[in-house]
Design a protein around this motif. Sequence first.
Motif, PDB file in Angstrom:
ATOM      1  N   SER A 182      35.078  54.973  44.445  1.00 36.50           N
ATOM      2  CA  SER A 182      33.748  55.535  44.702  1.00 36.50           C
ATOM      3  C   SER A 182      32.688  54.833  43.871  1.00 36.50           C
ATOM      4  O   SER A 182      31.601  54.505  44.376  1.00 36.50           O
ATOM      5  N   ASP A 183      32.997  54.601  42.584  1.00 40.98           N
ATOM      6  CA  ASP A 183      32.036  53.894  41.728  1.00 40.98           C
ATOM      7  C   ASP A 183      31.802  52.474  42.224  1.00 40.98           C
ATOM      8  O   ASP A 183      30.671  51.963  42.165  1.00 40.98           O
ATOM      9  N   GLN A 185      32.015  51.424  45.342  1.00 45.75           N
ATOM     10  CA  GLN A 185      31.177  51.491  46.532  1.00 45.75           C
ATOM     11  C   GLN A 185      29.724  51.774  46.173  1.00 45.75           C
ATOM     12  O   GLN A 185      28.803  51.214  46.784  1.00 45.75           O
ATOM     13  N   LYS A 186      29.510  52.640  45.189  1.00 53.45           N
ATOM     14  CA  LYS A 186      28.141  52.894  44.745  1.00 53.45           C
ATOM     15  C   LYS A 186      27.513  51.634  44.157  1.00 53.45           C
ATOM     16  O   LYS A 186      26.338  51.347  44.392  1.00 53.45           O
ATOM     17  N   GLU A 189      26.584  49.353  46.932  1.00 49.53           N
ATOM     18  CA  GLU A 189      25.384  49.850  47.595  1.00 49.53           C
ATOM     19  C   GLU A 189      24.136  49.555  46.773  1.00 49.53           C
ATOM     20  O   GLU A 189      23.096  49.144  47.317  1.00 49.53           O
ATOM     21  N   LEU A 190      24.235  49.745  45.456  1.00 46.89           N
ATOM     22  CA  LEU A 190      23.090  49.431  44.601  1.00 46.89           C
ATOM     23  C   LEU A 190      22.769  47.944  44.619  1.00 46.89           C
ATOM     24  O   LEU A 190      21.595  47.547  44.641  1.00 46.89           O
TER      25      LEU A 190
END
Length: 382
Positions: A182-183, A185-186, A189-190
Amino acid sequence: MNRQKRQENIIYATLWTILFIVPAVMIYYQSVRSQVDFRWGELLMTWRSMAIFLIVFLIHNFFLAPILVYRQQRLRYFSFVSVLVLLFATVQCISRPPMDERPPMGEFENRRPPMDEHEPLMDEHEPPMADFHRPSFDREPQRKRHEEPVIVFGQHDLMTVIMLIMMLGMNISIKLYFRQRSDRQKLIELERENLEQQLEYLKYQINPHFLMNTLNNIHALIDIEPEQAKESIVELSKIMRFSLYEGAKQMVPLNREIGFLENYIELMRIRVADHVKLSFELPERMPDCEIPPMLFITFIENAFKHGVSYRQTSFINIKIDVVEDHLHFTCSNSRIPQSEDKHGGVGLQNVRRRLDLIYPGQYTLDIKESDDTYNVDLTLPL
């Protein structure tokens, strides 16, 4: 995040379903092989033992594991887990089934099985086995076995605690894996949002830079050739239309980008003298592909700005070709020794930055300078 949580719960549900099904399958297989009835009592006892593990797992998964994975409170987590393991060990000792109380050996008689179904089990004149005195040690060990003290925490309890700790460790590992994913993917995205913001910033720098150079060219034509200046304004309107509607996109078709370059070259051809040799070569078959908008214009601008002389022979050679799955752009122009301007500036820096962001490690940009020529060789993947 909800999707990852769903995937994690599906993994847990699948593993526990398999763990509860396996004992039933094994007992069923043994009953079929031995031709006996299905042992429901044994299955229920197995499920009861596994239910304790399941309850501990649910407490750890939904209440304790988030303390470590999401809140990073290690001391609090290990304290709660230690208490949970102690409670589990206590319950295991309390709920442990009693030791097998097998009947004493004296209650069974050692009788020889009959060789024939009509043969009596015992001769009528033969004295019964009970008349013989058995050694006293037959019953003594059994009496001593019942008098032994009960072990509070045995080997079986130790193994169950080890299995519990391994199960909790597996639970934490799965949660950390999904948290790391999850981190990641974040972060991606950032980075993508940051990339888009940087590209937009670079585009906003390219458009005013290009417009400023074009307006300077038209301003120079107004006094020299008013009619050509009018034609230049028409070409400029086409160029600005492309910049307005296509320049804001991430990618544009290659044929539209080439049409934009042709309009710009025609605009600049009006200004240059006849002795300037200008060529623009295109592939015979235009590939159906997309490239970033206004990517080549900076090199062509520099070629007209620094490679055109009104006193001596100069040239500008532009070529776009497709070699296999790569787009090959070359731009060569003569250098003016009297010019103190240098190639590059803000436009070239922005082009390099855009290439690094859009094609990281996938493009090649080779710029060679000599006393009388300036060559740009750019290769992009399609």
